[in-house]
Motif scaffolding. Sequence first.
Motif, PDB file in Angstrom:
ATOM      1  N   LEU A  92       0.825  -1.204   0.000  1.00 36.14           N
ATOM      2  CA  LEU A  92       0.000   0.000   0.000  1.00 36.14           C
ATOM      3  C   LEU A  92       0.863   1.259   0.000  1.00 36.14           C
ATOM      4  CD1 LEU A  92      -2.743   1.404   0.196  1.00 36.14           C
ATOM      5  CD2 LEU A  92      -2.626   1.136   2.693  1.00 36.14           C
ATOM      6  N   ILE A  93       1.963   1.244   0.750  1.00 38.56           N
ATOM      7  CA  ILE A  93       2.869   2.395   0.790  1.00 38.56           C
ATOM      8  C   ILE A  93       3.414   2.692  -0.602  1.00 38.56           C
ATOM      9  CG2 ILE A  93       5.159   3.149   1.586  1.00 38.56           C
ATOM     10  CD1 ILE A  93       4.502   1.786   4.277  1.00 38.56           C
ATOM     11  N   GLY A  94       3.811   1.632  -1.320  1.00 38.86           N
ATOM     12  CA  GLY A  94       4.320   1.829  -2.674  1.00 38.86           C
ATOM     13  C   GLY A  94       3.273   2.415  -3.602  1.00 38.86           C
ATOM     14  N   ALA A  95       2.054   1.877  -3.536  1.00 34.45           N
ATOM     15  CA  ALA A  95       0.969   2.371  -4.386  1.00 34.45           C
ATOM     16  C   ALA A  95       0.571   3.790  -3.998  1.00 34.45           C
ATOM     17  CB  ALA A  95      -0.233   1.434  -4.281  1.00 34.45           C
ATOM     18  N   TRP A  96       0.510   4.059  -2.695  1.00 27.80           N
ATOM     19  CA  TRP A  96       0.108   5.390  -2.218  1.00 27.80           C
ATOM     20  C   TRP A  96       1.139   6.443  -2.619  1.00 27.80           C
ATOM     21  CZ3 TRP A  96      -4.535   6.207   0.253  1.00 27.80           C
ATOM     22  CH2 TRP A  96      -4.749   7.483   0.791  1.00 27.80           C
ATOM     23  N   THR A  97       2.405   6.076  -2.545  1.00 27.56           N
ATOM     24  CA  THR A  97       3.470   6.998  -2.939  1.00 27.56           C
ATOM     25  C   THR A  97       3.289   7.438  -4.384  1.00 27.56           C
ATOM     26  OG1 THR A  97       5.037   5.996  -1.385  1.00 27.56           O
ATOM     27  CG2 THR A  97       5.970   7.228  -3.220  1.00 27.56           C
ATOM     28  N   MET A  98       2.913   6.506  -5.240  1.00 30.18           N
ATOM     29  CA  MET A  98       2.692   6.858  -6.645  1.00 30.18           C
ATOM     30  C   MET A  98       1.405   7.654  -6.813  1.00 30.18           C
ATOM     31  SD  MET A  98       4.100   3.534  -8.779  1.00 30.18           S
ATOM     32  CE  MET A  98       3.122   2.298  -7.931  1.00 30.18           C
ATOM     33  N   TYR A  99       0.358   7.255  -6.090  1.00 31.31           N
ATOM     34  CA  TYR A  99      -0.928   7.943  -6.218  1.00 31.31           C
ATOM     35  C   TYR A  99      -0.851   9.426  -5.878  1.00 31.31           C
ATOM     36  CZ  TYR A  99      -4.952  10.082  -4.053  1.00 31.31           C
ATOM     37  OH  TYR A  99      -5.878  11.008  -3.656  1.00 31.31           O
ATOM     38  N   ILE A 100      -0.222   9.774  -4.759  1.00 29.39           N
ATOM     39  CA  ILE A 100      -0.255  11.178  -4.318  1.00 29.39           C
ATOM     40  C   ILE A 100       0.555  12.093  -5.235  1.00 29.39           C
ATOM     41  CG2 ILE A 100      -0.730  10.674  -1.894  1.00 29.39           C
ATOM     42  CD1 ILE A 100       2.212  11.041  -1.261  1.00 29.39           C
ATOM     43  N   HIS A 101       1.294  11.506  -6.168  1.00 34.57           N
ATOM     44  CA  HIS A 101       2.059  12.334  -7.112  1.00 34.57           C
ATOM     45  C   HIS A 101       1.406  12.426  -8.494  1.00 34.57           C
ATOM     46  CE1 HIS A 101       5.198  11.588  -4.046  1.00 34.57           C
ATOM     47  NE2 HIS A 101       5.629  12.777  -4.409  1.00 34.57           N
ATOM     48  N   GLN A 102       0.278  11.757  -8.667  1.00 34.77           N
ATOM     49  CA  GLN A 102      -0.388  11.843  -9.964  1.00 34.77           C
ATOM     50  C   GLN A 102      -1.513  12.873  -9.970  1.00 34.77           C
ATOM     51  OE1 GLN A 102      -2.044   7.975 -10.863  1.00 34.77           O
ATOM     52  NE2 GLN A 102      -3.842   8.297  -9.590  1.00 34.77           N
ATOM     53  N   GLY A 103      -1.853  13.414  -8.794  1.00 38.96           N
ATOM     54  CA  GLY A 103      -2.776  14.543  -8.743  1.00 38.96           C
ATOM     55  C   GLY A 103      -4.243  14.222  -8.611  1.00 38.96           C
ATOM     56  N   VAL A 104      -4.684  13.108  -9.100  1.00 41.97           N
ATOM     57  CA  VAL A 104      -6.089  12.719  -9.050  1.00 41.97           C
ATOM     58  C   VAL A 104      -6.175  11.226  -8.720  1.00 41.97           C
ATOM     59  CG1 VAL A 104      -6.979  14.475 -10.642  1.00 41.97           C
ATOM     60  CG2 VAL A 104      -5.979  12.369 -11.569  1.00 41.97           C
ATOM     61  N   PRO A 105      -7.309  10.838  -8.099  1.00 40.26           N
ATOM     62  CA  PRO A 105      -8.433  11.653  -7.634  1.00 40.26           C
ATOM     63  C   PRO A 105      -8.155  12.253  -6.263  1.00 40.26           C
ATOM     64  CG  PRO A 105      -8.852   9.356  -7.164  1.00 40.26           C
ATOM     65  CD  PRO A 105      -7.540   9.396  -7.902  1.00 40.26           C
ATOM     66  N   THR A 106      -8.977  13.203  -5.870  1.00 36.89           N
ATOM     67  CA  THR A 106      -8.888  13.748  -4.525  1.00 36.89           C
ATOM     68  C   THR A 106      -9.593  12.803  -3.558  1.00 36.89           C
ATOM     69  OG1 THR A 106     -10.932  15.012  -4.816  1.00 36.89           O
ATOM     70  CG2 THR A 106      -8.864  16.114  -5.405  1.00 36.89           C
ATOM     71  N   LEU A 107      -9.275  12.932  -2.292  1.00 30.80           N
ATOM     72  CA  LEU A 107      -9.877  12.095  -1.254  1.00 30.80           C
ATOM     73  C   LEU A 107     -10.456  12.979  -0.158  1.00 30.80           C
ATOM     74  CD1 LEU A 107      -7.150   9.307  -0.869  1.00 30.80           C
ATOM     75  CD2 LEU A 107      -9.308   9.158  -2.107  1.00 30.80           C
ATOM     76  N   PRO A 108     -11.431  12.486   0.591  1.00 24.17           N
ATOM     77  CA  PRO A 108     -12.020  13.295   1.663  1.00 24.17           C
ATOM     78  C   PRO A 108     -11.048  13.526   2.809  1.00 24.17           C
ATOM     79  CG  PRO A 108     -12.897  11.068   1.728  1.00 24.17           C
ATOM     80  CD  PRO A 108     -12.099  11.171   0.464  1.00 24.17           C
TER      81      PRO A 108
END
Length: 286
Positions: free
Chosen positions: A227-243
């Motif tokens: 999850l850390i690896g996937a999250w690291t990539m996600y937060i740098h792609q800009g979308v989608p936003t989260l609550p």
Amino acid sequence: QKLECCCLNMPTDMYFMYQPVVTSLLPNVTSEDVDYYFGIGNQGIESDLVGIISTWLFYYAMMHFMFYGLGSVMRWYVTIVWPKAGTNHVSRDMTVDHIKTSEYAFPLYTCVPVIGDFLRKKGLTVTCSSLEECGGIAQSSINFGLFLIFLELIVFIDHYYLLHVWKWGKKHLRHDVHHRYEASHEMTTFTGFAFDAVDGFSQGFGLVLCQLFIPVPCYFVWALSLLIGAWTMYIHQGVPTLPYPMMGADYHFVHHKFNWYNFGFFTVFWDWVFGTLKHPTKDDHW
């Protein structure tokens, strides 16, 4: 005769991610072979040394599978669902720069799970092999919550104080390598690993530290690592936003844009506690 290595409280039954993976991919390899060549159990210094190398190679391959495989799928998905997102307009040269910077750092990044596994093999962590060993599902869930809270705190302290505030850390750990990328058209999933090697290692080492004093089942750690690896990539792609209070890609973009806010990882909790939280506005978009 094998030289035996002294270990503290070494568990008799230990499970690691590579055991089922290797035995399923190589059916002629026995579980005893896997244990020896990955340094599992007190089988001597030779097994320990070979195990360190084998474990490093395994995680190095896994890291590349996630980086290129999952990272590419995430990029493709964004082009379909959010075609106007800035991350879809990153130049080829910039993307190559992300990949080269990441590749330089991967050898040291890989040492984080290797160290965690080695300490566990030697009985120096409190990680459990099952839910029952950790006190059942309720206790394991509580412990995992505490694990996440302390992991977030360690990451926050490292990211804020060591990499942004402390002059020695700013100079020698070179977090500025990562902060070269500030705009939406400069960041993709591959930016998530584009750090100076020691910088990225320091931010990942919290996962090892938490295993020393918070007992959680080993497969919780495996899942969290992925999850850390996937999250690291996600937060740098800009979308989608989260609550709120999740550290969505929009909150992390504020960090890259202004440099002094939103140092958390999964959530903005510790930013709220320490006063470094900045909510994104309509002008802070991708």
